[in-house]
Design a protein around this motif. Structure first.
Motif, PDB file in Angstrom:
ATOM      1  N   PRO A  71       0.807  -1.233   0.000  1.00  0.00           N
ATOM      2  CA  PRO A  71       0.000   0.000   0.000  1.00  0.00           C
ATOM      3  C   PRO A  71       0.833   1.272   0.000  1.00  0.00           C
ATOM      4  N   GLY A  72       2.070   1.191   0.478  1.00  0.00           N
ATOM      5  CA  GLY A  72       2.926   2.366   0.440  1.00  0.00           C
ATOM      6  C   GLY A  72       3.175   2.857  -0.972  1.00  0.00           C
ATOM      7  N   LEU A  73       3.081   1.964  -1.939  1.00  0.00           N
ATOM      8  CA  LEU A  73       3.291   2.360  -3.330  1.00  0.00           C
ATOM      9  C   LEU A  73       2.158   3.232  -3.845  1.00  0.00           C
ATOM     10  N   LEU A  74       0.956   3.050  -3.314  1.00  0.00           N
ATOM     11  CA  LEU A  74      -0.151   3.931  -3.690  1.00  0.00           C
ATOM     12  C   LEU A  74       0.124   5.344  -3.191  1.00  0.00           C
ATOM     13  N   GLU A  75       0.658   5.443  -2.004  1.00  0.00           N
ATOM     14  CA  GLU A  75       1.042   6.755  -1.462  1.00  0.00           C
ATOM     15  C   GLU A  75       2.156   7.374  -2.298  1.00  0.00           C
ATOM     16  N   LEU A  76       3.110   6.540  -2.712  1.00  0.00           N
ATOM     17  CA  LEU A  76       4.207   7.044  -3.544  1.00  0.00           C
ATOM     18  C   LEU A  76       3.677   7.530  -4.888  1.00  0.00           C
ATOM     19  N   GLU A  89       0.833   8.913  -5.511  1.00  0.00           N
ATOM     20  CA  GLU A  89       0.269  10.255  -5.286  1.00  0.00           C
ATOM     21  C   GLU A  89       1.379  11.294  -5.140  1.00  0.00           C
ATOM     22  N   LYS A  90       2.434  10.921  -4.447  1.00  0.00           N
ATOM     23  CA  LYS A  90       3.541  11.851  -4.232  1.00  0.00           C
ATOM     24  C   LYS A  90       4.235  12.194  -5.544  1.00  0.00           C
ATOM     25  N   ILE A  91       4.464  11.199  -6.363  1.00  0.00           N
ATOM     26  CA  ILE A  91       5.115  11.448  -7.651  1.00  0.00           C
ATOM     27  C   ILE A  91       4.257  12.374  -8.499  1.00  0.00           C
ATOM     28  N   HIS A  92       2.966  12.118  -8.542  1.00  0.00           N
ATOM     29  CA  HIS A  92       2.093  12.942  -9.384  1.00  0.00           C
ATOM     30  C   HIS A  92       2.078  14.397  -8.925  1.00  0.00           C
ATOM     31  N   ARG A  93       1.982  14.633  -7.641  1.00  0.00           N
ATOM     32  CA  ARG A  93       1.872  16.024  -7.184  1.00  0.00           C
ATOM     33  C   ARG A  93       3.187  16.785  -7.315  1.00  0.00           C
ATOM     34  N   ASN A  94       4.308  16.061  -7.437  1.00  0.00           N
ATOM     35  CA  ASN A  94       5.604  16.724  -7.576  1.00  0.00           C
ATOM     36  C   ASN A  94       6.117  16.748  -9.012  1.00  0.00           C
ATOM     37  N   THR A  95       5.381  16.114  -9.924  1.00  0.00           N
ATOM     38  CA  THR A  95       5.745  16.144 -11.340  1.00  0.00           C
ATOM     39  C   THR A  95       5.144  17.388 -11.985  1.00  0.00           C
ATOM     40  N   ALA A  96       5.790  17.896 -13.017  1.00  0.00           N
ATOM     41  CA  ALA A  96       5.248  19.031 -13.762  1.00  0.00           C
ATOM     42  C   ALA A  96       3.800  18.745 -14.160  1.00  0.00           C
ATOM     43  N   ASP A  97       3.009  19.789 -14.228  1.00  0.00           N
ATOM     44  CA  ASP A  97       1.576  19.649 -14.478  1.00  0.00           C
ATOM     45  C   ASP A  97       1.308  19.519 -15.973  1.00  0.00           C
ATOM     46  N   TRP A  98       0.976  18.306 -16.393  1.00  0.00           N
ATOM     47  CA  TRP A  98       0.675  18.029 -17.794  1.00  0.00           C
ATOM     48  C   TRP A  98      -0.832  17.985 -18.051  1.00  0.00           C
ATOM     49  N   THR A  99      -1.608  18.618 -17.183  1.00  0.00           N
ATOM     50  CA  THR A  99      -3.065  18.544 -17.304  1.00  0.00           C
ATOM     51  C   THR A  99      -3.705  19.857 -17.758  1.00  0.00           C
ATOM     52  N   LYS A 100      -2.915  20.876 -18.066  1.00  0.00           N
ATOM     53  CA  LYS A 100      -3.499  22.168 -18.435  1.00  0.00           C
ATOM     54  C   LYS A 100      -4.064  22.111 -19.855  1.00  0.00           C
ATOM     55  N   SER A 101      -5.121  22.860 -20.092  1.00  0.00           N
ATOM     56  CA  SER A 101      -5.852  22.741 -21.357  1.00  0.00           C
ATOM     57  C   SER A 101      -5.159  23.431 -22.517  1.00  0.00           C
ATOM     58  N   THR A 102      -4.375  24.479 -22.253  1.00  0.00           N
ATOM     59  CA  THR A 102      -3.831  25.276 -23.357  1.00  0.00           C
ATOM     60  C   THR A 102      -2.326  25.498 -23.279  1.00  0.00           C
ATOM     61  N   GLU A 103      -1.634  24.826 -22.385  1.00  0.00           N
ATOM     62  CA  GLU A 103      -0.185  24.992 -22.307  1.00  0.00           C
ATOM     63  C   GLU A 103       0.456  23.713 -21.774  1.00  0.00           C
ATOM     64  N   LEU A 104       1.732  23.574 -22.095  1.00  0.00           N
ATOM     65  CA  LEU A 104       2.528  22.463 -21.599  1.00  0.00           C
ATOM     66  C   LEU A 104       3.592  22.997 -20.655  1.00  0.00           C
ATOM     67  N   PRO A 105       4.099  22.173 -19.747  1.00  0.00           N
ATOM     68  CA  PRO A 105       5.119  22.657 -18.809  1.00  0.00           C
ATOM     69  C   PRO A 105       6.363  23.190 -19.504  1.00  0.00           C
ATOM     70  N   ASN A 106       6.741  22.574 -20.607  1.00  0.00           N
ATOM     71  CA  ASN A 106       7.835  23.080 -21.439  1.00  0.00           C
ATOM     72  C   ASN A 106       7.629  22.494 -22.830  1.00  0.00           C
ATOM     73  N   TRP A 107       8.450  22.948 -23.774  1.00  0.00           N
ATOM     74  CA  TRP A 107       8.228  22.588 -25.173  1.00  0.00           C
ATOM     75  C   TRP A 107       9.395  21.787 -25.749  1.00  0.00           C
ATOM     76  N   HIS A 108      10.100  21.092 -24.857  1.00  0.00           N
ATOM     77  CA  HIS A 108      11.195  20.227 -25.276  1.00  0.00           C
ATOM     78  C   HIS A 108      10.615  18.967 -25.896  1.00  0.00           C
ATOM     79  N   ASN A 109      11.082  18.605 -27.092  1.00  0.00           N
ATOM     80  CA  ASN A 109      10.387  17.555 -27.850  1.00  0.00           C
ATOM     81  C   ASN A 109      10.403  16.209 -27.141  1.00  0.00           C
TER      82      ASN A 109
END
Length: 675
Positions: free
Chosen positions: A226-231, A233-253
């Motif tokens: 179960p600790g992996l489920l917590e991990l 969540e932690k990875i997702h909240r600390n990763t760049a936000d790829w959920t925005k509708s009109t922009e990306l975190p960066n434009w590196h291919n």
């Protein structure tokens, strides 16, 4: 919602017995759990498809030939060339060593996968040497590998370790090494202990946290910790936000190609449909402007830039490989045939052209429209300062080391397990599949014979196994409205719904044969954002203008970028670089009102269709030269001329060949008429 659809009665032509069922699906059964393979454990969202263990699929045909060339080429011998892979003072082998970042994991991911395919003892020993050192490097706190000085303080750079986890997953599936699961578990416990403000903070790791998240899914399915489920969540909240509708975190291919799938991976934890939608939106967002070209990718160079959207802009070879891997993972998560088709688009049309035919040199950037491949610095026409268009085995560090996993991973996804204990064929290539099927997890060997995409016929036969009832799913390409499927010589379906899977659920026994025909025809796509240019497709293949290619051998060391370091004993004569120049006119518009006809040639004796000389398909078309279209102020293929640019009065016969066979090509054409 479960989206099953029965075929129209007129399309079901034969049912061999009452137990045989033939129908199309757009989703796989969400209420079933495979008894053959471990799928997603609760509370993760139920999987659509399940990857077969590494080593289950033996590729053949032209794909095997590409893998053989890779084994004998740069990827198979990079350990003898690259200074980043030298064993002396290497931080992946020796604590405190000098050489140690992403290069070793990048290379080893492809190299080890080749070793598993060929079961080559020397390559397996080399793989174990590096893996043993990595496993031995684990500290009491669970951390492992080299550390890097990030932001002026000593801390772990998590990015290279993400690649290592993928290597260990493959190794475990192939070998069953009992050290892997405890090692990964301790490392994940370490990741949980790292404060959020010190986790995934630097550029690469922050963009690419989705790679780490996928490993957490893999490990959780094997341990249920179960600790992996917590991990997760932690990875997702600390990763760049790829959920925005009109922009990306960066434009590196490359970041985009591998990181846009992060929301869809997190969907497995959250169950939120909008996460799946975010991944589809990211894919569409980059392509609405920068992806108005054939070949499955986008105008990335190193970074996509406003105004630089023409098909003469390129994609890193890394980007091709990472996008293919993303497509393969998204097939598992969504079951959507869309991702299989994008993977094929890159694999057949973009990726092979990034290499010399012998795979001993590669190009950092490859473009849909590319009429020069030299060692000059073309910046700012492309967003890289250096000799990034030449075929050079020493340039550049990332692609030089990372290119090798594309074909091996592609071969691993030729067939996948389904939750209802069947097998799904989403990517097509000659291969042999060893799998477990049916309610009793019976062993079966399936043989797929085909020269697809250069031929429209596919034959799948049962070559070993007890008589077992299980479903076989085959992807019906979206470009094929007139498919035909026969079982044991009797037609069972025709004109199946395109873009779906056809399921044949039956009692299968040794000698049973499924024959599939996907008739291919010529079609056109128009790219409104790029001067209403046109590309020509033949089934999954995109066509390019046949350009005479003139090769000039140059010194690899003198033309390599500065950070592409090599070992002292590396002989550039054995690893030459090539510049490629057009030796025939390339500035043609395509007459869209003229028929395009096909001529077929013998299959190449060397089984490599991805060269102009060997390609078994050629096409005749009409075109007009555009005198004003030439090289621009940066020495690059000029951007597409507008529709008012003067076309020649003369109509010429021109020849088109598959895009993936052309190292120089025009694949997005200005248009004209033949009248």
């Amino acid at each position: 919602m479960n989206k099953y659809y029965l075929l129209p009665l007129c399309a079901i032509l034969f049912l061999s017995c009452s137990k045989e069922k033939v129908y199309t699906v757009s989703e796989f059964p969400a209420d079933r759990s495979s008894v053959c393979y471990q799928g997603n454990r609760a509370p993760l969202v139920h999987e659509q498809l399940i990857k077969l263990p590494t080593g289950s699929i033996r590729p053949g045909g032209w794909l095997l030939r590409q893998l053989e060339l890779q084994k004998d080429g740069l990827n198979g011998h990079l350990g003898e060339i690259s200074i980043w892979l030298q064993k002396d003072d290497n931080a992946w082998l020796t604590t405190g060593g000098k050489w140690g970042w992403e290069e070793v994991p990048y290379w080893l991911r492809g190299y080890s996968s080749l070793a598993y395919i060929f079961k080559d003892e020397a390559m397996l020993a080399e793989t174990r040497l590096w893996i043993d050192a990595i496993l031995s490097s684990q500290l009491p706190n669970g951390n492992f590998g080299p550390s890097s000085d990030v932001k002026g303080e000593e801390c772990q750079d998590f990015w290279p370790n993400m690649i290592v986890l993928w290597i260990l997953q493959d190794y475990y599936e192939f070998s069953g090494d009992e050290r892997i699961i405890p090692f990964m578990t301790r490392y994940c416990e370490y990741l949980l202990s790292v404060p959020d403000d010190k986790f995934l903070e630097s550029y690469w790791e922050n963009s690419r946290g989705g790679d780490n998240l996928w490993s957490v899914v893999w490990l959780y399915n094997r341990t249920g910790d179960p600790g992996l489920l917590e991990l997760g969540e932690k990875i997702h909240r600390n990763t760049a936000d790829w959920t925005k509708s009109t922009e990306l975190p960066n434009w590196h291919n490359v970041n985009i190609a591998q990181s846009f799938r992060e929301p869809a991976t997190y969907y497995l934890f959250s169950g939120k449909e909008e996460m799946i939608g975010a991944t589809y939106n990211d894919f569409d967002l980059i392509r609405r402007t920068f992806g108005q070209m054939p070949g499955g990718m986008f105008a990335g160079d190193e970074n996509s830039r406003i105004g630089f959207i023409d098909p003469r802009q390129g994609t890193e070879t890394c980007g091709f490989a990472e996008q293919m891997a993303s497509d393969e993972i998204l097939m598992l998560i969504t079951g959507d045939t869309f991702w299989a088709e994008n993977c094929e688009d890159i694999a057949f049309n973009s990726y092979p052209a990034a290499f010399m035919p012998d795979y001993k040199a590669l190009r950092y950037l490859t473009c849909a429209n590319m009429t020069v491949s030299d060692s000059e610095n073309h910046r700012p026409g492309i967003d890289n300062g250096g000799p990034f268009l030449a075929m050079n085995p020493f340039s550049s560090r990332c692609c030089q080391h990372n290119h090798g996993f594309a074909w091996p991973y592609y071969s691993e996804f030729l067939a996948m397990a389904t939750p209802d204990n069947g097998i799904a064929f989403a990517l097509y290539s000659d291969c042999e599949v060893t799998a477990k099927v049916g309610e009793k997890a019976e062993d079966v060997v399936l043989r797929e014979e085909t020269r697809y995409p250069f031929d429209e016929n596919i034959r799948i036969s049962v070559v070993e196994g007890n008589a077992t009832e299980f479903p076989i799913y085959v992807r019906i390409p979206s470009w094929c409205p007139k498919s035909e499927i026969s079982r044991n010589g009797k037609k069972i379906a025709s004109c199946c719904e395109s873009g779906k899977f056809l399921c044949i659920n039956a009692l299968w026994k040794e000698g049973d044969v499924l024959e599939i025909s996907f008739p291919m025809s010529v079609s056109k796509r128009f790219w409104a954002v790029n001067q209403n240019s046109v590309s020509v497709d033949y089934g999954p293949l995109t066509l390019s203008l046949l350009i005479d290619e003139e090769y000039k051998q140059v010194d690899s060391k003198s033309t390599a970028i500065g950070d592409s370091k090599w070992q002292k004993n590396a002989d550039p004569e054995l690893w030459p670089s090539y510049e490629i120049y057009a030796a025939s006119p390339w500035n043609y518009s395509l007459a869209t009102d003229s028929d395009i006809t096909i001529s077929k040639r013998p299959w190449p004796m060397n089984n490599n269709p991805f060269t102009i000389e060997n390609c078994p398909l050629r096409f005749s078309a009409k075109g007009r030269l555009i005198p004003s279209w030439g090289f621009d102020e940066y020495g690059l293929t000029g951007v597409l001329p507008n529709e008012k640019a003067k076309r020649s009065d003369r109509v010429d016969d021109i020849t088109l060949v598959p895009m993936g066979a052309s190292r120089l090509r025009i694949s997005a054409f200005p248009t004209c008429t033949s009248e």
